[in-house]
Design a protein around this motif. Structure first.
Motif, PDB file in Angstrom:
ATOM      1  N   ARG A   1       0.753  -1.082  -0.197  1.00  0.00           N
ATOM      2  CA  ARG A   1      -0.056  -0.029  -0.116  1.00  0.00           C
ATOM      3  C   ARG A   1       0.797   1.218   0.030  1.00  0.00           C
ATOM      4  O   ARG A   1       0.732   2.271  -0.813  1.00  0.00           O
ATOM      5  CB  ARG A   1      -0.827  -0.076   1.105  1.00  0.00           C
ATOM      6  N   ALA A   2       1.913   1.115   0.860  1.00  0.00           N
ATOM      7  CA  ALA A   2       2.742   2.583   0.912  1.00  0.00           C
ATOM      8  C   ALA A   2       3.541   2.608  -0.381  1.00  0.00           C
ATOM      9  O   ALA A   2       3.609   3.693  -1.020  1.00  0.00           O
ATOM     10  CB  ALA A   2       3.927   2.163   1.953  1.00  0.00           C
ATOM     11  N   ILE A   3       3.917   1.474  -1.198  1.00  0.00           N
ATOM     12  CA  ILE A   3       4.392   1.682  -2.440  1.00  0.00           C
ATOM     13  C   ILE A   3       3.589   2.315  -3.529  1.00  0.00           C
ATOM     14  O   ILE A   3       3.786   3.019  -4.356  1.00  0.00           O
ATOM     15  CB  ILE A   3       5.216   0.127  -2.970  1.00  0.00           C
ATOM     16  N   GLU A   4       2.392   1.729  -3.374  1.00  0.00           N
ATOM     17  CA  GLU A   4       1.300   2.102  -4.287  1.00  0.00           C
ATOM     18  C   GLU A   4       1.180   3.804  -4.058  1.00  0.00           C
ATOM     19  O   GLU A   4       0.876   4.371  -5.237  1.00  0.00           O
ATOM     20  CB  GLU A   4      -0.091   1.434  -3.902  1.00  0.00           C
TER      21      GLU A   4
ATOM     22  N   ALA B   1       7.281  10.625  -0.247  1.00  0.00           N
ATOM     23  CA  ALA B   1       7.564   9.792   1.012  1.00  0.00           C
ATOM     24  C   ALA B   1       6.380   9.478   1.755  1.00  0.00           C
ATOM     25  O   ALA B   1       5.596  10.186   1.944  1.00  0.00           O
ATOM     26  CB  ALA B   1       8.612  10.470   2.105  1.00  0.00           C
ATOM     27  N   VAL B   2       6.180   8.155   1.934  1.00  0.00           N
ATOM     28  CA  VAL B   2       5.044   7.570   2.422  1.00  0.00           C
ATOM     29  C   VAL B   2       5.536   6.852   3.709  1.00  0.00           C
ATOM     30  O   VAL B   2       6.270   5.833   3.886  1.00  0.00           O
ATOM     31  CB  VAL B   2       4.180   6.653   1.644  1.00  0.00           C
ATOM     32  N   MET B   3       4.755   7.257   4.918  1.00  0.00           N
ATOM     33  CA  MET B   3       5.065   6.911   6.257  1.00  0.00           C
ATOM     34  C   MET B   3       3.788   6.093   6.984  1.00  0.00           C
ATOM     35  O   MET B   3       2.668   6.837   7.224  1.00  0.00           O
ATOM     36  CB  MET B   3       5.210   8.052   7.243  1.00  0.00           C
ATOM     37  N   GLN B   4       3.740   4.874   6.896  1.00  0.00           N
ATOM     38  CA  GLN B   4       2.723   4.350   7.531  1.00  0.00           C
ATOM     39  C   GLN B   4       2.980   4.219   9.116  1.00  0.00           C
ATOM     40  O   GLN B   4       4.184   3.944   9.414  1.00  0.00           O
ATOM     41  CB  GLN B   4       2.512   2.735   7.219  1.00  0.00           C
ATOM     42  N   MET B   5       2.187   4.676  10.149  1.00  0.00           N
ATOM     43  CA  MET B   5       2.638   4.878  11.394  1.00  0.00           C
ATOM     44  C   MET B   5       1.515   4.470  12.123  1.00  0.00           C
ATOM     45  O   MET B   5       0.232   4.409  12.027  1.00  0.00           O
ATOM     46  CB  MET B   5       3.234   6.035  11.868  1.00  0.00           C
ATOM     47  N   TYR B   6       1.729   4.328  13.699  1.00  0.00           N
ATOM     48  CA  TYR B   6       0.985   3.891  14.576  1.00  0.00           C
ATOM     49  C   TYR B   6       0.901   5.017  15.941  1.00  0.00           C
ATOM     50  O   TYR B   6       1.589   4.591  16.849  1.00  0.00           O
ATOM     51  CB  TYR B   6       1.103   2.455  15.207  1.00  0.00           C
ATOM     52  N   PRO B   7       0.426   6.197  15.708  1.00  0.00           N
ATOM     53  CA  PRO B   7       0.529   7.098  16.692  1.00  0.00           C
ATOM     54  C   PRO B   7      -0.286   6.773  17.900  1.00  0.00           C
ATOM     55  O   PRO B   7      -1.430   6.166  17.954  1.00  0.00           O
ATOM     56  CB  PRO B   7       0.194   8.368  15.914  1.00  0.00           C
ATOM     57  N   GLU B   8       0.221   7.033  19.230  1.00  0.00           N
ATOM     58  CA  GLU B   8      -0.286   6.726  20.138  1.00  0.00           C
ATOM     59  C   GLU B   8      -1.670   7.513  20.494  1.00  0.00           C
ATOM     60  O   GLU B   8      -2.648   7.255  21.117  1.00  0.00           O
ATOM     61  CB  GLU B   8       0.643   7.106  21.376  1.00  0.00           C
TER      62      GLU B   8
ATOM     63  N   GLY C   1       1.527  17.990   1.322  1.00  0.00           N
ATOM     64  CA  GLY C   1       0.749  16.705   1.583  1.00  0.00           C
ATOM     65  C   GLY C   1       0.243  16.511   2.768  1.00  0.00           C
ATOM     66  O   GLY C   1      -0.559  17.570   3.350  1.00  0.00           O
ATOM     67  N   GLY C   2      -0.228  15.352   3.313  1.00  0.00           N
ATOM     68  CA  GLY C   2      -1.007  15.176   4.438  1.00  0.00           C
ATOM     69  C   GLY C   2      -1.278  13.577   4.714  1.00  0.00           C
ATOM     70  O   GLY C   2      -0.748  12.804   4.175  1.00  0.00           O
ATOM     71  N   LEU C   3      -2.369  13.349   5.376  1.00  0.00           N
ATOM     72  CA  LEU C   3      -2.664  12.220   5.656  1.00  0.00           C
ATOM     73  C   LEU C   3      -3.685  11.248   4.809  1.00  0.00           C
ATOM     74  O   LEU C   3      -4.725  11.938   4.414  1.00  0.00           O
ATOM     75  CB  LEU C   3      -3.393  12.235   7.148  1.00  0.00           C
ATOM     76  N   VAL C   4      -3.455  10.127   4.853  1.00  0.00           N
ATOM     77  CA  VAL C   4      -4.300   9.384   3.930  1.00  0.00           C
ATOM     78  C   VAL C   4      -4.701   7.979   5.083  1.00  0.00           C
ATOM     79  O   VAL C   4      -3.999   7.541   5.422  1.00  0.00           O
ATOM     80  CB  VAL C   4      -3.622   8.602   2.858  1.00  0.00           C
ATOM     81  N   ILE C   5      -5.830   8.141   5.385  1.00  0.00           N
ATOM     82  CA  ILE C   5      -6.506   7.304   6.509  1.00  0.00           C
ATOM     83  C   ILE C   5      -7.550   6.177   5.658  1.00  0.00           C
ATOM     84  O   ILE C   5      -8.344   6.435   5.536  1.00  0.00           O
ATOM     85  CB  ILE C   5      -7.135   7.942   7.673  1.00  0.00           C
ATOM     86  N   ASP C   6      -6.866   4.870   5.663  1.00  0.00           N
ATOM     87  CA  ASP C   6      -7.591   3.915   5.100  1.00  0.00           C
ATOM     88  C   ASP C   6      -8.492   3.324   6.021  1.00  0.00           C
ATOM     89  O   ASP C   6      -8.205   3.249   7.215  1.00  0.00           O
ATOM     90  CB  ASP C   6      -6.741   2.943   4.632  1.00  0.00           C
ATOM     91  N   PHE C   7      -9.734   2.942   5.532  1.00  0.00           N
ATOM     92  CA  PHE C   7     -10.679   2.522   6.391  1.00  0.00           C
ATOM     93  C   PHE C   7     -10.935   3.403   7.749  1.00  0.00           C
ATOM     94  O   PHE C   7     -10.746   2.583   8.851  1.00  0.00           O
ATOM     95  CB  PHE C   7     -10.620   1.055   6.666  1.00  0.00           C
ATOM     96  N   PRO C   8     -11.356   4.470   7.645  1.00  0.00           N
ATOM     97  CA  PRO C   8     -11.352   5.292   8.980  1.00  0.00           C
ATOM     98  C   PRO C   8     -12.341   4.930  10.004  1.00  0.00           C
ATOM     99  O   PRO C   8     -12.381   5.099  11.012  1.00  0.00           O
ATOM    100  CB  PRO C   8     -11.741   6.759   8.374  1.00  0.00           C
ATOM    101  N   ASN C   9     -13.404   4.335   9.332  1.00  0.00           N
ATOM    102  CA  ASN C   9     -14.547   4.105  10.539  1.00  0.00           C
ATOM    103  C   ASN C   9     -14.353   2.408  11.195  1.00  0.00           C
ATOM    104  O   ASN C   9     -15.182   2.006  11.705  1.00  0.00           O
ATOM    105  CB  ASN C   9     -16.065   3.810   9.767  1.00  0.00           C
TER     106      ASN C   9
ATOM    107  N   ILE D   1      -2.885   4.511   9.095  1.00  0.00           N
ATOM    108  CA  ILE D   1      -2.699   5.808   8.985  1.00  0.00           C
ATOM    109  C   ILE D   1      -1.588   6.077   8.066  1.00  0.00           C
ATOM    110  O   ILE D   1      -0.410   5.271   8.571  1.00  0.00           O
ATOM    111  CB  ILE D   1      -2.688   6.447  10.043  1.00  0.00           C
ATOM    112  N   PHE D   2      -1.700   6.654   7.051  1.00  0.00           N
ATOM    113  CA  PHE D   2      -0.318   6.995   6.096  1.00  0.00           C
ATOM    114  C   PHE D   2      -0.073   8.616   5.989  1.00  0.00           C
ATOM    115  O   PHE D   2      -0.872   9.397   5.899  1.00  0.00           O
ATOM    116  CB  PHE D   2      -0.474   6.348   4.724  1.00  0.00           C
ATOM    117  N   LEU D   3       1.254   8.854   6.047  1.00  0.00           N
ATOM    118  CA  LEU D   3       1.507  10.296   6.073  1.00  0.00           C
ATOM    119  C   LEU D   3       2.229  10.273   4.754  1.00  0.00           C
ATOM    120  O   LEU D   3       3.209   9.788   4.532  1.00  0.00           O
ATOM    121  CB  LEU D   3       2.558  10.757   6.996  1.00  0.00           C
ATOM    122  N   CYS D   4       1.467  10.903   3.733  1.00  0.00           N
ATOM    123  CA  CYS D   4       1.894  10.877   2.161  1.00  0.00           C
ATOM    124  C   CYS D   4       2.433  12.572   2.033  1.00  0.00           C
ATOM    125  O   CYS D   4       1.657  13.366   2.200  1.00  0.00           O
ATOM    126  CB  CYS D   4       0.674  10.880   1.272  1.00  0.00           C
TER     127      CYS D   4
END
Length: 279
Positions: free
Chosen positions: A41-44, A157-164, A183-191, A198-201
């Protein structure tokens, strides 16, 4: 995940990911599957052109995310602070070059080196002060400012992360923007509690770019189909490759190493031949 169980709260990464933890992490089939999904997903989201690129894998660990880059014919360098993780990556004979380094001290490469960068489950570690002289805000800015410099203009640059919490997410995003990224946040399946990712693109200059569509939202049906199709293509490519350790696999690996300017032994009729067990 309860705060007491978060790896960042138990020890610094170079200590938490010791030899036992590194091997356990890399042999866990569920973990491998998750890393594969997140990496693809990050590579995409990098939206790379249709030719091999030079990618930086930040927090590469044992090379699980790098394998997704290799499967798509990209060349990569992996950076990680844990010597045990990098040792496992070396034993697994990953295709990328490996470097032990603390990303909080900056990205140690020349300006414009990389066509893109990915990071899976690593950036949130910078929000913790593991040593007396660690200042999360300064370390995040140092990381993002040197990362910006190391990328070619217009690269992502795409950063997948788990912020607390939301405060950590805001701190990470603010320092990235302060360093010059857009850029900004791309949040897959937010619900969804389980599927939410969470991806920071981030965009490193160049022409104005549109933030990618998140998956699992009401208006993302078309993007989700595209993603599913691409995942299927990646699986087909992987399944069409020669079995690991076979003669064809060894010959292909040696050819890639030669193209990278690395030395390897000459090809002979014994290359890839299985040796009998010794008594």
């Amino acid at each position: 995940m309860a705060s007491g169980r978060r790896p960042e709260h138990r020890a610094p990464p170079e200590i938490f990911y010791n030899e036992d933890e590194a091997r356990k992490y890399t042999s866990n089939t569920r973990m491998i599957e998750i890393q594969e999904q997140l990496s693809e997903r990050a590579i995409e989201l990098l939206a790379l052109p249709d030719h091999p690129c030079f990618i930086l894998d930040i927090g590469c660990g044992s090379g699980l995310s790098g394998e997704s880059l290799t499967n798509q014919d990209h060349t990569w360098i992996g950076l990680d602070i844990s010597p045990s993780m990098l040792e496992v990556a070396t034993e697994r004979e990953v295709e990328g070059d490996l470097l032990q380094s603390d990303m909080g001290q900056g990205i140690p490469f020349r300006p414009g080196t990389f066509d893109g960068a990915i990071s899976v489950s690593a950036v949130q570690w910078l929000c913790n002060a593991d040593k007396k002289y660690h200042h999360p805000q300064k370390r995040l800015y140092k990381f993002f400012s040197t990362l910006y410099a190391s990328l070619a203009r217009g690269a992502r640059a795409v950063m997948q992360m788990y912020p607390e919490n939301s405060e950590q997410l805001e701190l990470i995003t603010q320092q990235a923007m302060k360093a010059g990224f857009s850029g900004g946040l791309v949040i897959d399946f937010p619900n969804s509690t389980k599927a939410k990712k969470i991806f920071l693109c981030l965009f490193a200059g160049g022409t104005t770019q549109e933030l990618p569509q998140a998956l699992g939202t009401e208006d993302s049906r078309q993007g989700q189909i595209s993603y599913t199709d691409k995942r299927e293509r990646v699986r087909q490519i992987r399944n069409s490759k020669a079995p690991k350790k076979s003669r064809q696999w060894i010959m292909e690996k040696k050819e890639r190493r030669r193209k990278q300017g690395r030395s390897c032994r000459p090809d002979t009729k014994f290359t890839g031949r299985k040796r009998p067990n010794s008594f």
